[in-house]
Enzyme design. Structure first.
Site, PDB file in Angstrom:
ATOM      1  N   ASN A 112      -4.791  -0.951   5.384  1.00 35.82           N
ATOM      2  CA  ASN A 112      -4.684  -0.572   3.971  1.00 35.82           C
ATOM      3  C   ASN A 112      -5.773   0.384   3.512  1.00 35.82           C
ATOM      4  O   ASN A 112      -5.508   1.403   2.876  1.00 35.82           O
ATOM      5  CB  ASN A 112      -4.712  -1.825   3.094  1.00 35.82           C
ATOM      6  CG  ASN A 112      -3.399  -2.561   3.085  1.00 35.82           C
ATOM      7  OD1 ASN A 112      -2.377  -2.026   2.687  1.00 35.82           O
ATOM      8  ND2 ASN A 112      -3.421  -3.806   3.548  1.00 35.82           N
ATOM      9  N   LYS A 113      -7.029   0.064   3.836  1.00 34.80           N
ATOM     10  CA  LYS A 113      -8.129   0.904   3.342  1.00 34.80           C
ATOM     11  C   LYS A 113      -8.105   2.291   3.966  1.00 34.80           C
ATOM     12  O   LYS A 113      -8.256   3.302   3.273  1.00 34.80           O
ATOM     13  CB  LYS A 113      -9.479   0.250   3.628  1.00 34.80           C
ATOM     14  CG  LYS A 113     -10.605   0.952   2.884  1.00 34.80           C
ATOM     15  CD  LYS A 113     -11.915   1.053   3.568  1.00 34.80           C
ATOM     16  CE  LYS A 113     -12.008   1.782   4.839  1.00 34.80           C
ATOM     17  NZ  LYS A 113     -13.394   2.083   5.274  1.00 34.80           N
ATOM     18  N   VAL A 114      -7.922   2.352   5.277  1.00 35.32           N
ATOM     19  CA  VAL A 114      -7.881   3.645   5.959  1.00 35.32           C
ATOM     20  C   VAL A 114      -6.718   4.482   5.424  1.00 35.32           C
ATOM     21  O   VAL A 114      -6.873   5.679   5.160  1.00 35.32           O
ATOM     22  CB  VAL A 114      -7.782   3.458   7.484  1.00 35.32           C
ATOM     23  CG1 VAL A 114      -7.451   4.775   8.181  1.00 35.32           C
ATOM     24  CG2 VAL A 114      -9.098   2.900   8.027  1.00 35.32           C
TER      25      VAL A 114
ATOM     26  N   CYS B 299      -7.620   5.906   2.048  1.00 28.67           N
ATOM     27  CA  CYS B 299      -8.578   7.014   2.155  1.00 28.67           C
ATOM     28  C   CYS B 299      -7.856   8.308   2.528  1.00 28.67           C
ATOM     29  O   CYS B 299      -8.099   9.363   1.930  1.00 28.67           O
ATOM     30  CB  CYS B 299      -9.648   6.697   3.201  1.00 28.67           C
ATOM     31  SG  CYS B 299     -10.855   5.456   2.695  1.00 28.67           S
TER      32      CYS B 299
END
Length: 275
Positions: free
Chosen positions: A193-195, A198
């Site tokens: 999710n975070k990658v 970004c």
């Protein structure tokens, strides 16, 4: 309003930049960008708006400043901006960034560029451009491992081939909606999710993407202790999605800009505590 290059370049968005005197030089895909007091120049002279100078920042600032905390951040760091990066470089950069630190990320990406990217001269200085998808897709696992990628070697190996084959189509991801684009990125090994957020925010025009890392979680706990809840220590996929949707509902269509100001504020606050 003038862009603050130091704040913007050192905001966790990019890794292959270095300062020489009062000038900043950075690699952006098949380009080298030079930014300083006299403006922005590039090796390719293609007119790309890397620093998003065409964004209506007055409108964006007014929108996100409806929240008092973000309004304070905009006042403290008025020159902070989001960047419009080369999608393939951004994609590989944030896969490389997982569970790592800035120094190691920069070292690995520099080695990738030196080994697989084209060497060019700009302003009398030699640079290595970032490899193209087909250039990196030709690398062996052993060659990638020698760039200090560790367990991320297989992720970068597979990701490069997915981009080269068209399985990951950046032009499509840029045009489609946030949820569709994120679903496509999440199919790639090494992208969580975070990658994904970004990559979406920093290179694929998804201003509603709101990457959640430990710094952002810390900022939400410090600045919004009663508004956003955090049950348990682990941010599971389900919790991430629910919190992300809640944040976008609260911060609005430019939530990604709000995220950058929160990131800058909490990092600045943390550094001052240790001075």
């Amino acid at each position: 309003m003038q862009i603050n290059l130091d704040h913007t370049i050192n905001s966790g968005q990019v890794f292959l930049w270095r300062r020489l005197g009062d000038l900043w030089y950075g690699i952006d895909g098949q380009n080298v960008i030079c930014a300083g007091p006299s403006g922005v120049r590039s090796y390719r002279r293609d007119g790309s708006d890397f620093f998003r100078t065409k964004d209506d920042f007055a409108k964006i600032s007014e929108e996100i400043s409806r929240d008092g905390t973000i309004r304070n951040g905009v006042r403290r760091f008025p020159g902070l901006r989001l960047l419009r990066q080369d999608p393939f470089q951004c994609y590989i950069s944030f896969i490389t960034s997982a569970n790592s630190n800035i120094q190691n990320i920069r070292l690995s990406l520099s080695k990738i560029a030196e080994r697989f990217g084209k060497k060019v001269t700009f302003d009398g200085i030699e640079f290595h451009l970032f490899p193209t998808p087909d250039g990196l897709a030709g690398a062996s696992r052993q060659e990638l491992r020698s760039c200090g990628l560790g367990y991320r070697t297989d992720y970068v190996y597979d990701a490069a081939r997915a981009a080269d084959s068209g399985e990951v189509d950046f032009a499509f991801l840029k045009k489609t909606d946030y949820h569709t684009a994120k679903s496509e990125l999440l199919k790639i090994s090494g992208i969580g999710n975070k990658v994904a957020d970004c990559i979406l925010l920093f290179s694929l025009e998804k201003m509603e993407a709101f990457p959640l890392d430990r710094w952002i979680i810390r900022s939400l706990q410090e600045y919004y202790p009663r508004r956003f809840s955090f049950e348990g220590k682990a941010l599971t996929d389900k919790k991430y999605r629910l919190l992300h949707d809640e944040l976008v509902d609260y911060f609005g269509p430019y939530a990604g800009y709000s995220q950058q100001f929160l990131f800058k504020m909490i990092r600045d606050s943390n550094q001052k505590r240790w001075v």
